[in-house]
Design a protein around this motif. Structure first.
Motif, mmCIF file in Angstrom:
data_model
loop_
_atom_site.group_PDB
_atom_site.id
_atom_site.type_symbol
_atom_site.label_atom_id
_atom_site.label_comp_id
_atom_site.label_asym_id
_atom_site.label_seq_id
_atom_site.Cartn_x
_atom_site.Cartn_y
_atom_site.Cartn_z
ATOM 1 N N ILE A 1 0.735 4.184 -2.772
ATOM 2 C CA ILE A 1 0.495 5.592 -2.438
ATOM 3 C C ILE A 1 1.583 6.464 -3.050
ATOM 4 N N GLU B 1 -4.298 4.059 3.336
ATOM 5 C CA GLU B 1 -4.568 5.006 2.254
ATOM 6 C C GLU B 1 -3.859 6.346 2.460
ATOM 7 N N GLU C 1 0.956 6.850 -6.668
ATOM 8 C CA GLU C 1 -0.204 7.690 -6.974
ATOM 9 C C GLU C 1 0.090 9.176 -6.808
ATOM 10 N N SER D 1 -7.305 -1.030 4.270
ATOM 11 C CA SER D 1 -6.066 -0.763 3.547
ATOM 12 C C SER D 1 -5.505 0.594 3.950
ATOM 13 N N GLU E 1 -5.712 3.932 7.958
ATOM 14 C CA GLU E 1 -6.326 2.769 7.320
ATOM 15 C C GLU E 1 -7.804 3.039 7.062
ATOM 16 N N ALA F 1 -8.413 9.065 -0.745
ATOM 17 C CA ALA F 1 -8.496 9.506 0.654
ATOM 18 C C ALA F 1 -8.227 10.999 0.822
ATOM 19 N N ALA G 1 0.833 -1.204 0.000
ATOM 20 C CA ALA G 1 0.000 0.000 0.000
ATOM 21 C C ALA G 1 0.865 1.251 0.000
ATOM 22 N N SER H 1 -3.456 8.788 -0.660
ATOM 23 C CA SER H 1 -3.862 8.142 -1.910
ATOM 24 C C SER H 1 -4.960 8.936 -2.605
#
Length: 419
Positions: A23, A59, A26, A57, A53, A90, A19, A87
């Motif tokens: 991130i 984020e 992204e 997940s 989270e 989020a 993750a 992310s």
């Protein structure tokens, strides 16, 4: 429909590594889809990290590491926020500030007198008590234009797998007021994980083989003519600095532009031939020569007493009452187990050959009201008191402001380390 709530917790490598890589991709900080050996892994695992989270997940992610900052002739333990990323799904949940506040509180509780970071935009981290640092000057120039009184020995190659040796060289470099060291090796290693686009040149001690002074370079995909970017140099003496600049000059037969931060106490324009003519004739092109300045880093005091005690300045001491506000507390969860909730309060401040900060008030002294970010800028020497009273959250009687201007004549703080 209500947005899913986020749980803030410590980063767990096995659970959150993929993750974290996602991130970073992204937000555009990493382009390696496999994530093997990426900057994300090196930076996140170099210190403390926390995540938010959502739906099982991570984020949002924030990470910090420990280090030290030189303040005049002393050194202070600090923390550096090395990355805050959210992310795509989020955003606008307030997670970046909440995660950063959590990191600041953890590091402050463990003794970090100061926290520093590099900002993506002014104003965002001010709400956590950060104040903008001094301008950093970036120089872009044709290396062939360097005029130097020395030549150089043939440099040695420094390989991407020599991260420990390079980091040791950086930690031992010459530092001035504000000079920052970040302790984990991975912080230097993050610049060194791509042999295709990065390389180092430098010199070693003939006896021990340790790197004495060096420069690290990075390129784009077409490295034939540049530009070359120098994210960091490390040197201990003026002779070593000039030898490195001579190495850079030697690249000028093919490289048309080098971009580098100006070292503390050095005005690179002094070393350039006809800089203004070059600025005019290259303006707007791929190899445009220029000097530009911006304040990209920020700092905030976490513990006032040890910071102020390091201020040793010549002149008649000045004492005043300080009413200090700190906006970070509202971003720390109610009932948090951290005993540190900012440094707001009333203090008696003394600046002089021996400086101090003590909780309380003293009758008859002038009063300054300041937010912690503005006071941090005053204490570091980023701007004079009279200027901060105009542009930042700091108020005091004119006589006190003018007296502080005369007393706190500090060098420009220069971290000499890109956060």
């Amino acid at each position: 429909m209500n947005a899913p709530s986020a749980t803030i917790r410590a980063y767990r490598k096995k659970r959150d590594r993929d993750a974290a890589r996602r991130i970073w991709m992204e937000v555009g900080w990493s382009q390696d889809p496999s994530g093997l050996g990426t900057d994300a892994d090196m930076v996140v695992e170099a210190g403390r990290a926390v995540v938010a989270e959502m739906d099982g997940s991570a984020e949002a992610l924030a990470c910090s590491c420990r280090g030290a900052m030189q303040y005049l002739d002393s050194e202070l333990p600090i923390a550096c926020v090395t990355g805050v990323a959210v992310s795509r799904i989020a955003r606008k949940q307030g997670l970046a500030r909440r995660l950063t506040a959590q990191l600041v509180a953890h590091d402050a509780r463990e003794g970090a007198a100061l926290t520093v970071l590099g900002m993506f935009e002014q104003g965002f981290y001010n709400e956590l008590g950060f104040g903008t640092g001094a301008y950093e000057v970036w120089a872009s120039f044709n290396p062939a234009d360097l005029q130097l009184p020395v030549s150089h020995r043939p440099p040695q190659r420094i390989a991407c797998d020599e991260q420990k040796a390079v980091h040791a060289c950086r930690l031992a470099r010459r530092r001035s007021h504000g000079g920052t060291n970040l302790h984990p090796v991975g912080i230097s290693g993050g610049w060194m994980n791509n042999p295709a686009t990065t390389f180092g040149l430098g010199f070693r001690d003939p006896g021990s083989g340790a790197i004495t002074h060096m420069a690290w370079f990075s390129t784009d995909d077409n490295a034939e003519f540049g530009p070359l970017f120098i994210p960091f140099m490390a040197w201990r003496t003026p002779t070593e600095f000039l030898e490195l600049m001579s190495v850079i000059r030697s690249l000028g037969d093919r490289i048309h532009l080098v971009r580098m931060p100006e070292p503390a106490g050095i005005q690179l324009q002094d070393l350039l031939s006809q800089p203004f003519a070059r600025f005019r004739t290259t303006a707007g092109g791929k190899f445009a020569a220029r000097l530009e300045a911006r304040g990209y880093w920020q700092a905030r005091i976490n513990h006032l007493e040890p910071c102020v005690s390091k201020t040793q300045v010549c002149g008649e001491p000045i004492r005043f009452n300080l009413k200090l506000s700190d906006p970070i507390e509202k971003y720390l969860a109610a009932g948090s187990t951290s005993k540190w909730r900012g440094c707001a309060g009333e203090y008696v401040i003394t600046f002089g050959p021996e400086s101090s900060a003590h909780r309380g008030t003293a009758p008859g002294l002038p009063v300054m009201q300041a937010e912690v970010g503005a006071f941090t800028r005053l204490w570091l020497g980023v701007q004079p008191a009279t200027g901060l009273a105009i542009t930042d959250k700091l108020k005091a009687p004119d006589r006190l402001l003018e007296g502080l201007d005369r007393l706190l004549r500090l060098p420009r703080p220069c971290p000499d380390w890109d956060f």
